[in-house]
Scaffold this active site. Structure first.
Site, PDB file in Angstrom:
ATOM      1  N   HIS A 179      76.455 -79.793  38.780  1.00 28.31           N
ATOM      2  CA  HIS A 179      76.683 -79.755  37.337  1.00 28.31           C
ATOM      3  C   HIS A 179      77.614 -78.598  36.957  1.00 28.31           C
ATOM      4  O   HIS A 179      78.646 -78.798  36.315  1.00 28.31           O
ATOM      5  CB  HIS A 179      75.335 -79.616  36.615  1.00 28.31           C
ATOM      6  CG  HIS A 179      75.462 -79.434  35.136  1.00 28.31           C
ATOM      7  ND1 HIS A 179      75.205 -80.445  34.243  1.00 28.31           N
ATOM      8  CD2 HIS A 179      75.840 -78.368  34.386  1.00 28.31           C
ATOM      9  CE1 HIS A 179      75.422 -80.008  33.014  1.00 28.31           C
ATOM     10  NE2 HIS A 179      75.805 -78.747  33.068  1.00 28.31           N
ATOM     11  N   GLU A 180      77.233 -77.404  37.355  1.00 28.04           N
ATOM     12  CA  GLU A 180      78.035 -76.236  36.965  1.00 28.04           C
ATOM     13  C   GLU A 180      79.439 -76.332  37.546  1.00 28.04           C
ATOM     14  O   GLU A 180      80.415 -75.915  36.928  1.00 28.04           O
ATOM     15  CB  GLU A 180      77.356 -74.936  37.412  1.00 28.04           C
ATOM     16  CG  GLU A 180      76.052 -74.630  36.685  1.00 28.04           C
ATOM     17  CD  GLU A 180      76.159 -74.664  35.169  1.00 28.04           C
ATOM     18  OE1 GLU A 180      77.252 -74.395  34.626  1.00 28.04           O
ATOM     19  OE2 GLU A 180      75.147 -74.986  34.513  1.00 28.04           O
ATOM     20  N   HIS A 209      81.807 -78.057  35.354  1.00 25.28           N
ATOM     21  CA  HIS A 209      82.452 -77.205  34.343  1.00 25.28           C
ATOM     22  C   HIS A 209      83.636 -76.463  34.954  1.00 25.28           C
ATOM     23  O   HIS A 209      84.669 -76.282  34.319  1.00 25.28           O
ATOM     24  CB  HIS A 209      81.456 -76.191  33.781  1.00 25.28           C
ATOM     25  CG  HIS A 209      80.364 -76.800  32.946  1.00 25.28           C
ATOM     26  ND1 HIS A 209      80.617 -77.686  31.922  1.00 25.28           N
ATOM     27  CD2 HIS A 209      79.018 -76.655  32.982  1.00 25.28           C
ATOM     28  CE1 HIS A 209      79.467 -78.047  31.363  1.00 25.28           C
ATOM     29  NE2 HIS A 209      78.486 -77.442  31.993  1.00 25.28           N
ATOM     30  N   GLU A 245      79.330 -81.232  27.854  1.00 26.29           N
ATOM     31  CA  GLU A 245      78.456 -81.394  29.019  1.00 26.29           C
ATOM     32  C   GLU A 245      78.671 -82.725  29.742  1.00 26.29           C
ATOM     33  O   GLU A 245      78.204 -82.900  30.871  1.00 26.29           O
ATOM     34  CB  GLU A 245      76.987 -81.281  28.604  1.00 26.29           C
ATOM     35  CG  GLU A 245      76.574 -79.900  28.097  1.00 26.29           C
ATOM     36  CD  GLU A 245      76.731 -78.813  29.148  1.00 26.29           C
ATOM     37  OE1 GLU A 245      76.549 -79.112  30.344  1.00 26.29           O
ATOM     38  OE2 GLU A 245      77.059 -77.681  28.769  1.00 26.29           O
ATOM     39  N   TYR A 278      72.965 -82.004  24.638  1.00 27.05           N
ATOM     40  CA  TYR A 278      72.666 -82.350  26.033  1.00 27.05           C
ATOM     41  C   TYR A 278      72.311 -83.825  26.160  1.00 27.05           C
ATOM     42  O   TYR A 278      72.794 -84.515  27.056  1.00 27.05           O
ATOM     43  CB  TYR A 278      71.513 -81.496  26.567  1.00 27.05           C
ATOM     44  CG  TYR A 278      71.918 -80.075  26.850  1.00 27.05           C
ATOM     45  CD1 TYR A 278      72.646 -79.770  27.992  1.00 27.05           C
ATOM     46  CD2 TYR A 278      71.591 -79.049  25.987  1.00 27.05           C
ATOM     47  CE1 TYR A 278      73.030 -78.470  28.270  1.00 27.05           C
ATOM     48  CE2 TYR A 278      71.966 -77.744  26.250  1.00 27.05           C
ATOM     49  CZ  TYR A 278      72.685 -77.461  27.393  1.00 27.05           C
ATOM     50  OH  TYR A 278      73.066 -76.175  27.656  1.00 27.05           O
TER      51      TYR A 278
HETATM   52 ZN    ZN Z   1      76.453 -77.453  31.573  1.00 22.16          ZN
END
Ligand code: ZN
Length: 654
Positions: free
Chosen positions: A451-452, A455, A480, A589
């Site tokens: 996930h990170e 980004h 997100e 989210y």
């Molecule tokens: Zn995130």
């Protein structure tokens, strides 16, 4: 050269003074252009120069607040952050700068702008309107004062959370249920000749404890402490912030802070968000009831008391237990298939394959700490260096305690035609390997990493012309979506088969175990989703019309959404960091998950390692950043209108 070595407090102080002086000089240049000579380059582009300067100083120095070991460095970094935020905030209220932009906007050149430049002008003017330009001077001054106060309150709130420490001290025999590897990592203290283990509120200590500790009393004790994170001082700070936001919104002509914040988001209105959350809550209600019933029965059977009630500190424990029994999924056993090195190899493989890039280690890393590594992002097609990212993966005292991706330098097209290479940092807190024990990631941590890193890709692969729209600077309720989409990859056999590797046997994760994990993913989805709905509705309620608000009473009144009452004498919201920065935004989210799941359908059809679809995603979504509305990006990638279908299917309620 990329250089993010830890500066001294004196260097940070100097950088602060220099940055402010240069910014002031640039602003002076912008306002001194005679109105007849205004152009994109001497006005709007110069404004971006100022933003870039401030952002880079924040990345180079302010960021140290999150990662430096030396408290004196963190303190200096914090002062710099505050000073630059304050200056930046003030810029948005400067009459001379506003007049410069308005004068430019009136030129034929400005009226003929297209694409990103037109969007930039429109956004800059929108910022001014949202800052109260157009209001009488005394009201505008009030808007400015309130916004400044909010900056102070946010810093104080986050600091209270980061510095908050509490723990339970327990003898060895009370740690039943927890794996040996967990216990060995706990700090110990001697009290009256007895060895006691210290379980803190840090995530790697808190969550496994709630998952596996047999002692209900200790789970309760630890959870109650966790639900006081941030301290009572933060309740007061939050309530002041809510009142400040409400006054601001009304001054600016909005019904509520939520209405003000949502105007510039994908959702547009609080009503749209409320409808979305209520609809989802209604669809989830039968699942929540089933889950609570099942968890209650599990507890009654486990402790042999047919009248026992399920409590807030129980559900993770019984969830974990049922998962283990029914699916033979034990997170600690699963973690043995995910040594950090193998996971990073897999992560790199997946993202390099999909998005047409290579990640190459750079030495020396010139980083703020010896644990930190630096990588270069190279375009696989043309071999060109595009960006850099740092990886800072292990906990240290004083370090940011969650996982996050930070932009240290944003991408933008410079006046000479070159592209400013983005620099990002992924900061996380995985268990650090020791000479005898490798770092083993729980599957949830593998998911967090994917996930990170999404980004990081968003930030580093950006091709936006304007810094304003670079990378993850999209609508907050869309930002997100790319990362959430990429979480799906850690649930696919064809992906996990490639990099999972048992720490002792070297075997990949068995297919049957993965299938059980996939099945168990929907286990108690009602409880899990309703918690998210609660957080989102709480945030929205805090930012609805009217103030002052009793935040604790509201937190308590809404808490039954989760299926549990809020424990007495707790104030969980004092540690809810999202209430600053994601204020009136937590719903994002769930909201963006709808788009994430929908976009994932293209990979479900074409295959998760399909480089053509991956490259299309890179070009239509990642590279565009905020230059195009999120809704349009999704439509462009899907080739149709988005819908809820995939999202509901992934929540098991299709
Ligand atoms: Zn995130």
């Amino acid at each position: 050269m990329i250089d993010y070595r830890c500066p001294t407090p004196a260097e940070i102080e100097r950088a602060q003074a220099e940055t402010l002086a240069v910014a002031e000089r640039l602003v002076g240049e912008i306002v001194s252009v005679p109105d007849g000579e205004r152009t994109y380059w001497n006005t709007l582009y110069r404004l971006e120069d100022v933003a870039d300067l401030l952002m880079q100083a924040q990345g180079r120095y302010g960021f140290m607040f999150h990662v430096a070991e030396d408290p004196a460095v963190r303190a200096a970094a914090e002062r710099l952050r505050e000073a630059l935020d304050k200056y930046n905030n003030e810029l948005g209220f400067r009459e001379d700068l506003y007049q410069a932009v308005v004068a430019y906007a009136a030129t034929p050149e400005a009226r003929a702008l297209t694409g990103e430049r037109a969007r930039l002008l429109e956004r800059v003017l929108r910022d001014y309107r949202r800052n109260g330009f157009g209001l009488p001077p005394e009201q505008r001054a009030r808007v400015k004062a309130l916004k400044e106060r909010l900056v102070e309150l946010e810093l104080a709130f986050q600091k209270n959370i980061e510095e908050y420490e509490d723990a339970i001290l327990v003898p060895r025999e009370h740690l039943a249920g927890l794996p040996e590897s967990y216990i060995q990592r706990l700090r110990t203290e001697e009290r009256d000749g007895r060895l006691l283990y210290r379980v803190s509120l840090d995530y790697p200590e808190f969550y496994p404890f709630m998952d596996a500790a047999e002692s209900e009393e200790l789970r309760r004790e630890l959870l109650v402490k966790f639900y006081r994170r941030g301290g009572r001082a933060n309740v007061a700070i939050l309530e002041e912030a809510i009142a400040v936001r409400d006054e601001l919104a009304r001054l600016l002509g909005y019904q509520s802070w939520a209405a003000y914040m949502l105007e510039i988001r994908m959702a547009r209105t609080p009503e749209a968000v409320q409808r979305f959350l209520e609809d989802l809550r209604a669809r989830m209600a039968p699942r929540l009831r089933q889950d609570l019933e099942e968890l209650t029965q599990a507890k009654r059977a486990h402790i042999g008391r047919p009248d026992a009630n399920l409590e807030l500190w129980d559900w993770r424990f019984y969830h974990h237990r049922i998962r283990k029994e029914r699916y033979a999924v034990d997170e600690f056993e699963v973690a043995k298939y995910f040594p950090l090195d193998a996971v990073l190899e897999g992560l790199f493989f997946v993202y390099q394959t999909l998005f047409g890039v290579r990640f190459e280690p750079v030495a020396p890393a010139n980083a703020w700490h010896p644990d930190v590594r630096l990588f270069r992002v190279v375009d696989a097609q043309d071999g060109e260096e595009r960006a850099f990212f740092y990886m800072d993966l292990f906990p240290r005292p004083g370090k940011y305690s969650h996982a996050a991706a930070f932009t240290l330098r944003g991408g933008r097209r410079l006046v000479d035609g070159s592209y400013q290479q983005p620099v990002s940092a992924i900061v996380a807190n995985f268990t650090k390997p020791t000479p005898t024990q490798p770092s083993l990631l729980r599957h949830a941590e593998v998911e967090t990493l994917f996930h990170e890193f999404g980004h990081i890709l968003h930030q580093t692969l950006t091709q936006a012309e304007c810094l304003r729209f670079a990378g993850s600077r999209t609508e907050r309720d869309f930002v997100e979506a790319p990362s959430q989409m990429l979480e799906h990859w850690v649930w696919l056999p064809e992906v996990l088969g490639r990099f999972s590797r048992h720490v002792e046997t070297g075997e990949p994760l068995p297919e049957a175990l993965l299938q059980a994990m996939v099945a168990s993913r929907l286990l108690h989805i009602g409880v899990l989703t309703c918690r998210q709905i609660y957080f989102a509705m709480l945030d929205l309620a805090y930012h609805g019309p009217g103030a002052p608000k009793d935040t604790t009473a509201i937190a308590r009144a809404l808490h039954p959404i989760t299926g549990f009452p809020l424990p007495e004498d707790t104030y969980w919201h004092a540690g809810f960091g999202h209430l600053f920065g994601y204020d009136a935004g937590y719903y994002g989210y769930l909201w963006s998950e709808v788009y994430a799941d929908d976009m994932f359908t293209r990979f479900e059809e074409a295959g998760p390692l399909n480089p053509a679809v991956g490259l299309e995603f890179r070009r239509t979504v990642l590279e565009r950043g905020g230059a195009i509305d999120g809704a349009e990006l999704v439509r462009a990638f899907l080739g149709r209108e988005p819908d809820l279908g995939a999202f509901l299917r992934h929540k098991g309620i299709a």
